[in-house]
Design an enzyme around this catalytic site. Structure first.
Site, PDB file in Angstrom:
ATOM      1  CB  SER A 145     -27.617 -53.146  80.721  1.00  0.00           C
ATOM      2  OG  SER A 145     -28.108 -53.541  81.978  1.00  0.00           O
ATOM      3  CE1 TYR A 158     -32.219 -55.797  79.107  1.00  0.00           C
ATOM      4  CE2 TYR A 158     -30.613 -55.763  80.891  1.00  0.00           C
ATOM      5  CZ  TYR A 158     -31.430 -55.093  79.997  1.00  0.00           C
ATOM      6  OH  TYR A 158     -31.447 -53.712  79.992  1.00  0.00           O
TER       7      TYR A 158
HETATM    8  P1  NDP Z   1     -38.886 -48.726  77.565  1.00  0.00           P
HETATM    9  O1  NDP Z   1     -39.712 -49.957  77.709  1.00  0.00           O
HETATM   10  O2  NDP Z   1     -39.475 -47.412  77.931  1.00  0.00           O
HETATM   11  O3  NDP Z   1     -38.301 -48.606  76.102  1.00  0.00           O
HETATM   12  C1  NDP Z   1     -38.083 -49.697  75.259  1.00  0.00           C
HETATM   13  C2  NDP Z   1     -38.121 -49.150  73.846  1.00  0.00           C
HETATM   14  O4  NDP Z   1     -37.735 -50.157  72.931  1.00  0.00           O
HETATM   15  C3  NDP Z   1     -39.509 -48.673  73.472  1.00  0.00           C
HETATM   16  O5  NDP Z   1     -39.381 -47.433  72.820  1.00  0.00           O
HETATM   17  C4  NDP Z   1     -39.998 -49.754  72.526  1.00  0.00           C
HETATM   18  O6  NDP Z   1     -40.857 -49.205  71.535  1.00  0.00           O
HETATM   19  C5  NDP Z   1     -38.699 -50.222  71.893  1.00  0.00           C
HETATM   20  N1  NDP Z   1     -38.787 -51.599  71.420  1.00  0.00           N
HETATM   21  C6  NDP Z   1     -38.820 -52.733  72.161  1.00  0.00           C
HETATM   22  N2  NDP Z   1     -38.908 -53.799  71.359  1.00  0.00           N
HETATM   23  C7  NDP Z   1     -38.902 -53.329  70.077  1.00  0.00           C
HETATM   24  C8  NDP Z   1     -38.972 -53.942  68.800  1.00  0.00           C
HETATM   25  N3  NDP Z   1     -39.041 -55.278  68.651  1.00  0.00           N
HETATM   26  N4  NDP Z   1     -38.941 -53.146  67.701  1.00  0.00           N
HETATM   27  C9  NDP Z   1     -38.872 -51.800  67.832  1.00  0.00           C
HETATM   28  N5  NDP Z   1     -38.800 -51.156  69.016  1.00  0.00           N
HETATM   29  C10 NDP Z   1     -38.827 -51.922  70.123  1.00  0.00           C
HETATM   30  O7  NDP Z   1     -37.593 -49.025  78.448  1.00  0.00           O
HETATM   31  P2  NDP Z   1     -36.193 -48.264  78.641  1.00  0.00           P
HETATM   32  O8  NDP Z   1     -36.264 -46.887  78.140  1.00  0.00           O
HETATM   33  O9  NDP Z   1     -35.816 -48.540  80.034  1.00  0.00           O
HETATM   34  O10 NDP Z   1     -35.236 -49.134  77.707  1.00  0.00           O
HETATM   35  C11 NDP Z   1     -34.479 -48.593  76.633  1.00  0.00           C
HETATM   36  C12 NDP Z   1     -33.157 -49.293  76.565  1.00  0.00           C
HETATM   37  O11 NDP Z   1     -32.428 -49.024  77.765  1.00  0.00           O
HETATM   38  C13 NDP Z   1     -33.206 -50.809  76.431  1.00  0.00           C
HETATM   39  O12 NDP Z   1     -32.179 -51.251  75.547  1.00  0.00           O
HETATM   40  C14 NDP Z   1     -32.907 -51.273  77.842  1.00  0.00           C
HETATM   41  O13 NDP Z   1     -32.366 -52.569  77.856  1.00  0.00           O
HETATM   42  C15 NDP Z   1     -31.907 -50.236  78.256  1.00  0.00           C
HETATM   43  N6  NDP Z   1     -31.681 -50.139  79.697  1.00  0.00           N
HETATM   44  C16 NDP Z   1     -32.654 -49.706  80.538  1.00  0.00           C
HETATM   45  C17 NDP Z   1     -32.408 -49.618  81.899  1.00  0.00           C
HETATM   46  C18 NDP Z   1     -33.400 -49.097  82.879  1.00  0.00           C
HETATM   47  O14 NDP Z   1     -33.113 -49.106  84.099  1.00  0.00           O
HETATM   48  N7  NDP Z   1     -34.552 -48.616  82.464  1.00  0.00           N
HETATM   49  C19 NDP Z   1     -31.112 -50.006  82.461  1.00  0.00           C
HETATM   50  C20 NDP Z   1     -30.171 -50.459  81.477  1.00  0.00           C
HETATM   51  C21 NDP Z   1     -30.454 -50.519  80.157  1.00  0.00           C
HETATM   52  P3  NDP Z   1     -42.379 -49.754  71.373  1.00  0.00           P
HETATM   53  O15 NDP Z   1     -43.013 -49.645  72.732  1.00  0.00           O
HETATM   54  O16 NDP Z   1     -43.011 -48.880  70.352  1.00  0.00           O
HETATM   55  O17 NDP Z   1     -42.213 -51.165  70.910  1.00  0.00           O
END
Ligand code: NDP
Length: 255
Positions: A145, A158
């Protein structure tokens, strides 16, 4: 002529591959010919992602996982190898955030964020390791991130988790380089996903602030992660390991 980023015959496992940035990574890998195992908690989101990847012509399947549970992580890796035959590319992308001032963070908040974002990556890598080394072309792509680099007042847990993901990347890269496994980290800027839709609602002015600071002049989209996944997973990136690569429209180099 073989395409530079050909992943035919390779199998990728993408945690959180059922939406947002994870589905962007999965699409990039699928478009280079990899078979993709999508792993997330929501069976409905998993099924929709599999349909989307299959429509690209890829082999795609899904496994339900809770990455805060190390037994569930091990079962996810074993299911991938059993059903897809091998595992070459692990993308540790699943993540979460709980925005609170440090004086209000509970132990539960802290452990939820650290377990989801950091501990899961460690134990998924450990479970995947024997499979990644088997063919000498193993790849781990971790998701960091901008908060691997900066601090923000509401992000003690975070930012701690995402800073540590970079150090985990470096440690694993040094441990496994001689076995043909590369380990790299992607640092997304502000990307339009479910995670940040809530941040925009909670943080007035954020939408415009990102547009003004990012030299690219826009928020990122999950499609911006297809290329970095294809590159880092490819044989062309065999000598790239231990890096943390911003995919941020220049946000991190702009004052
Ligand atoms: P989303 O909320 O769209 O994606 C999060 C994903 O993580 C979902 O697919 C969710 O699946 C999965 N997830 C969360 N908790 C669990 C769990 N306990 N077990 C299994 N799967 C889990 O957000 P983003 O696409 O934005 O986030 C994806 C990654 O990118 C994260 O690591 C986030 O920190 C990182 N990120 C995002 C940024 C942004 O600006 N969007 C910036 C920097 C980093 P489900 O819904 O099925 O649980």
């Amino acid at each position: 002529m073989t395409p530079l980023f050909d992943l035919s015959g390779r199998v990728a496992l993408v945690t959180g591959g059922n939406g947002g940035i994870g589905l962007g990574f999965a699409r990039g890998l699928a478009r280079c010919g990899a078979a993709v195992m999508v792993a997330g908690r929501s069976a409905a989101k998993n099924a929709a992602a599999v349909a989307e990847l299959a429509a690209l012509g890829a082999r795609a399947e899904a496994v339900t996982v809770d990455v805060t549970d190390t037994a569930s992580i091990r079962a996810m890796v074993e299911a991938t190898v059993e059903r897809m035959g091998r595992l070459d590319i692990l993308v540790n992308n699943a993540g979460t955030n709980i925005r609170r001032r440090p004086e209000e963070v509970s132990p539960e908040d802290w452990h939820t964020v650290l377990n989801t974002n950091l501990t899961s990556a460690m134990f998924a890598a450990q479970a995947a390791y024997p499979h990644l080394r088997a063919h000498g072309v193993g790849r781990i792509i971790n998701n960091g991130s901008m908060l691997s680099l900066f601090g923000m007042p509401l992000h003690a847990a975070y930012a701690s988790s995402k800073g540590a993901v970079v150090q985990l990347t470096r440690a694993l890269a040094t441990a496994w380089a001689k076995e043909g496994i590369t380990v790299n980290c992607v640092l997304p800027g502000w990307i339009d996903t479910d995670l940040t839709r809530k941040a925009r609602a909670d943080m007035p002015g954020l939408e415009q602030k990102v547009v003004e600071r990012a030299p690219a002049g826009r928020w990122g989209s999950p499609a911006d992660f297809e290329g970095i996944a294809a590159f880092l997973a490819s044989d062309a990136a065999a000598y790239v390991t231990g890096t943390a690569i911003p995919v941020d429209g220049g946000y991190s180099i702009s004052g």
